[in-house]
Design an enzyme around this catalytic site. Sequence first.
Site, short mmCIF file in Angstrom:
data_model
loop_
_atom_site.label_atom_id
_atom_site.label_comp_id
_atom_site.label_asym_id
_atom_site.label_seq_id
_atom_site.Cartn_x
_atom_site.Cartn_y
_atom_site.Cartn_z
N GLU A 114 -12.41 1.10 5.72
CA GLU A 114 -11.51 0.46 4.76
C GLU A 114 -11.28 -0.98 5.18
O GLU A 114 -11.76 -1.40 6.25
CB GLU A 114 -10.19 1.24 4.67
CG GLU A 114 -10.38 2.65 4.10
CD GLU A 114 -9.10 3.44 4.00
OE1 GLU A 114 -8.02 2.86 3.99
OE2 GLU A 114 -9.20 4.68 3.94
N HIS A 242 -1.13 -2.67 -2.88
CA HIS A 242 -2.52 -2.20 -2.78
C HIS A 242 -3.33 -2.98 -3.81
O HIS A 242 -2.93 -3.08 -4.97
CB HIS A 242 -2.60 -0.70 -3.05
CG HIS A 242 -3.90 -0.09 -2.58
ND1 HIS A 242 -5.10 -0.37 -3.17
CD2 HIS A 242 -4.17 0.76 -1.56
CE1 HIS A 242 -6.06 0.29 -2.54
NE2 HIS A 242 -5.51 0.98 -1.55
N ARG A 289 -5.65 -6.14 3.31
CA ARG A 289 -5.04 -6.01 1.98
C ARG A 289 -4.25 -7.21 1.50
O ARG A 289 -4.23 -7.51 0.31
CB ARG A 289 -4.08 -4.83 1.99
CG ARG A 289 -4.80 -3.58 1.79
CD ARG A 289 -3.89 -2.46 1.55
NE ARG A 289 -4.75 -1.31 1.74
CZ ARG A 289 -4.34 -0.11 1.98
NH1 ARG A 289 -3.06 0.13 2.07
NH2 ARG A 289 -5.20 0.86 2.11
N HIS A 350 2.85 -0.67 -2.86
CA HIS A 350 2.23 0.51 -2.25
C HIS A 350 2.94 0.98 -0.98
O HIS A 350 3.10 2.17 -0.77
CB HIS A 350 0.78 0.14 -1.93
CG HIS A 350 -0.05 1.23 -1.36
ND1 HIS A 350 -0.35 2.38 -2.06
CD2 HIS A 350 -0.66 1.36 -0.16
CE1 HIS A 350 -1.11 3.17 -1.33
NE2 HIS A 350 -1.30 2.58 -0.16
N ARG A 385 0.15 -3.98 7.19
CA ARG A 385 -0.41 -2.74 7.76
C ARG A 385 -1.92 -2.68 7.58
O ARG A 385 -2.43 -2.93 6.48
CB ARG A 385 0.23 -1.55 7.04
CG ARG A 385 -0.34 -0.20 7.45
CD ARG A 385 0.36 0.90 6.70
NE ARG A 385 0.10 0.85 5.29
CZ ARG A 385 -0.69 1.70 4.63
NH1 ARG A 385 -1.31 2.69 5.27
NH2 ARG A 385 -0.87 1.59 3.34
P1 FAD Z 1 6.74 10.90 2.35
O1 FAD Z 1 5.47 11.63 2.48
O2 FAD Z 1 6.87 10.01 1.19
O3 FAD Z 1 7.94 11.96 2.29
C1 FAD Z 1 9.26 11.51 2.01
C2 FAD Z 1 10.14 12.71 1.83
O4 FAD Z 1 11.50 12.33 1.86
C3 FAD Z 1 9.94 13.43 0.50
O5 FAD Z 1 9.97 14.81 0.78
C4 FAD Z 1 11.18 13.05 -0.30
O6 FAD Z 1 11.57 13.99 -1.27
C5 FAD Z 1 12.20 12.98 0.81
N1 FAD Z 1 13.38 12.20 0.49
C6 FAD Z 1 13.45 10.86 0.22
N2 FAD Z 1 14.73 10.51 0.01
C7 FAD Z 1 15.48 11.64 0.12
C8 FAD Z 1 16.86 11.94 -0.02
N3 FAD Z 1 17.78 11.00 -0.32
N4 FAD Z 1 17.27 13.21 0.15
C9 FAD Z 1 16.38 14.18 0.44
N5 FAD Z 1 15.06 13.96 0.58
C10 FAD Z 1 14.63 12.71 0.43
N6 FAD Z 1 -1.59 6.13 4.26
C11 FAD Z 1 -2.64 6.36 5.09
O7 FAD Z 1 -2.50 6.26 6.31
N7 FAD Z 1 -3.85 6.72 4.57
C12 FAD Z 1 -4.06 6.85 3.24
O8 FAD Z 1 -5.16 7.19 2.82
C13 FAD Z 1 -2.98 6.59 2.36
N8 FAD Z 1 -3.17 6.68 1.02
C14 FAD Z 1 -2.09 6.52 0.20
C15 FAD Z 1 -2.25 6.70 -1.17
C16 FAD Z 1 -1.17 6.60 -2.03
C17 FAD Z 1 -1.35 6.78 -3.50
C18 FAD Z 1 0.13 6.31 -1.49
C19 FAD Z 1 1.32 6.22 -2.39
C20 FAD Z 1 0.28 6.12 -0.13
C21 FAD Z 1 -0.81 6.21 0.73
N9 FAD Z 1 -0.68 6.04 2.10
C22 FAD Z 1 -1.74 6.25 2.93
C23 FAD Z 1 0.65 5.83 2.69
C24 FAD Z 1 1.15 7.18 3.24
O9 FAD Z 1 0.79 8.20 2.35
C25 FAD Z 1 2.66 7.19 3.42
O10 FAD Z 1 3.07 6.06 4.13
C26 FAD Z 1 3.07 8.43 4.20
O11 FAD Z 1 2.56 9.58 3.58
C27 FAD Z 1 4.58 8.51 4.29
O12 FAD Z 1 4.90 9.74 4.86
P2 FAD Z 1 6.42 10.06 5.12
O13 FAD Z 1 6.48 11.41 5.73
O14 FAD Z 1 7.04 8.94 5.84
O15 FAD Z 1 7.09 10.07 3.66
C1 SIN Z 2 -6.39 4.05 0.24
O1 SIN Z 2 -7.00 5.11 0.20
O2 SIN Z 2 -6.83 2.98 -0.17
C2 SIN Z 2 -5.00 4.06 0.78
C3 SIN Z 2 -5.04 3.90 2.23
C4 SIN Z 2 -3.72 3.44 2.77
O3 SIN Z 2 -2.82 3.09 2.04
O4 SIN Z 2 -3.62 3.41 4.00
#
Ligand code: FAD
Ligand code: SIN
Length: 522
Positions: A114, A242, A289, A350, A385
């Site tokens: 990437e 993104h 990015r 993003h 990032r």
């Molecule tokens: P999340 O997975 O977002 O979980 C947050 C949780 O908190 C959820 O369960 C939500 O309901 C809960 N929550 C929030 N507020 C409250 C509240 N007030 N009360 C109760 N619950 C609450 N990163 C990579 O490294 N590789 C990738 O390929 C990649 N692709 C991506 C593609 C997309 C489309 C997106 C949007 C992001 C991508 N990212 C990627 C970024 C990555 O997915 C996220 O940064 C990561 O998954 C965040 O994980 P997390 O556990 O911190 O939060």
């Molecule tokens: C992607 O697949 O382009 C998302 C990867 C990321 O946000 O780290």
Amino acid sequence: MARRKVDFLIIGSGIAGLSYALKVADFGKVCIITKGKAEETNTRLAQGGIAAVMYSPDSYEKHIADTLIAGDGLCNEKVVRFTIKESTERIKDLVAWGAEFDKTTTGKYDLAKEGGHSEFRVIHHKDNTGKEIESALLDRVIAHPNIEIVENAFVIDLLTQHHLGVIVNKKTPDVNCFGAYIFNEVSNEIETILAKTTLMATGGAGNVYNTTTNPPIATGDGIAMVHRAKGMIENMEFIQFHPTSLYNPSEKPSYLISEAVRGFGGILKNQKGEEFMQKYDRRKSLAPRDIVARAIDNEMKISGDEFVYLDCRHLEKNDLINHFPNIYAKCFSLGIDISKDMIPVVPAAHYVCGGIKVDEHARTSIHHLYASGECSSTGLHGANRLASNSLLEALVFSHRASIDAINAIKTTDYCNEIPDWDAEGMVLNEEMILITQTIKELQSIMSSYVGIVRSNLRLKRAMDRLQIIHKETEELYDKSLLNFKICELRNLIAVAYLIIKMATQRKESRGLHFSINYPKNK
Ligand code: FAD
Ligand code: SIN
């Protein structure tokens, strides 16, 4: 009013919350609170995969160097070093929990590339890596007898000595977290959860903008709660757009076209069908990015077009479909055959690079409160990032937090004096329009004035507008019976305030913060 007592309170059911739960569950009672269904997370939408060093010619030093370059001088090098050196072990955890990643015919992991990566190092499951990880972790969590998941429950605020009548401000040295108030939609009650330790794992805040790849749950709640509890927040000006979300204006959230597609050979072109990235960076479509998103933004401003194209027509069709079956199917459903047609793409909000400031053990500035995942600011990402470093960051910091928290519960007691939530004087708000319209106004202010390109004047205008919205919303909140939407609006306003304030304070262009008043980056 219901009261619960747990050793480990976890707010959020994405990769940060679930991986931590599995690490601490053998040592005490765990409760995971999540505001929607457990799988409704940013994690589930992750496409590209997890950056991790597995085989030569890659090396920890190369991954470290790429991360530091992308971060544009603001990464904490010590954090970068240990996060990347721990990557191999954390991938083994995921595999042990049942996540499956694509392999080549030789049995090695099929590594993708990437933007900003000098080597192929992204471990993935087709183009829906997040779904694979989320399902594997959830299956394990559900099966564990010490873990309870409470769905459809909104964490409103953290409990600190403020709730015992003590004045707490940013200078108070020993703010303690005793748990949280939650609004349980199923019982329609505000519950008090007393916890020995709490992990904030609430993910991102993409919905502060009107175009985002993030699902509706991403409203920055954890960052706002810690800000209200007087914890430290940093680097909020670094919002990652993104470069390539699918241009389909009526769709929310915006569908992502993974950067791995460019790593596979996809090329950015303008609407005349001309390549343009060579004008901006020698790495062209695979530059980091911040550079690619700004280049696309500039091309769209020059031409007046609403999107650019990603061209995959030269790539071998079967390979393309095999690697990106979901992206292929999604585009096909909209009449775009990516082996024959160019894909219209546009940048979308993003990822939040900043957030709740934590140390090397994921400890926040508030005692007994940890933060991991996208809501945290660990020092790994700096001003921008590196792609696919965030799932890795969540695994590493949740692991580190678990070691600390398992020790902490041995010497921590519950704070039984915390009172129940006081709902006196509040009435049912029958005008939801006041909330939904304000959310739209907020998103419009942020997208117009605090997007990819900023200026001092735009930031000032955004802050002036925000103050009006803030005042109106606080008045409404103080007299309303709670609902999820008003809590989210309040949190979005707090996050917007932090972004604008920190952007205004940064008197330079760096990484993801670009201001026309400081045009020379750094
Ligand atoms: P999340 O997975 O977002 O979980 C947050 C949780 O908190 C959820 O369960 C939500 O309901 C809960 N929550 C929030 N507020 C409250 C509240 N007030 N009360 C109760 N619950 C609450 N990163 C990579 O490294 N590789 C990738 O390929 C990649 N692709 C991506 C593609 C997309 C489309 C997106 C949007 C992001 C991508 N990212 C990627 C970024 C990555 O997915 C996220 O940064 C990561 O998954 C965040 O994980 P997390 O556990 O911190 O939060
Ligand atoms: C992607 O697949 O382009 C998302 C990867 C990321 O946000 O780290």
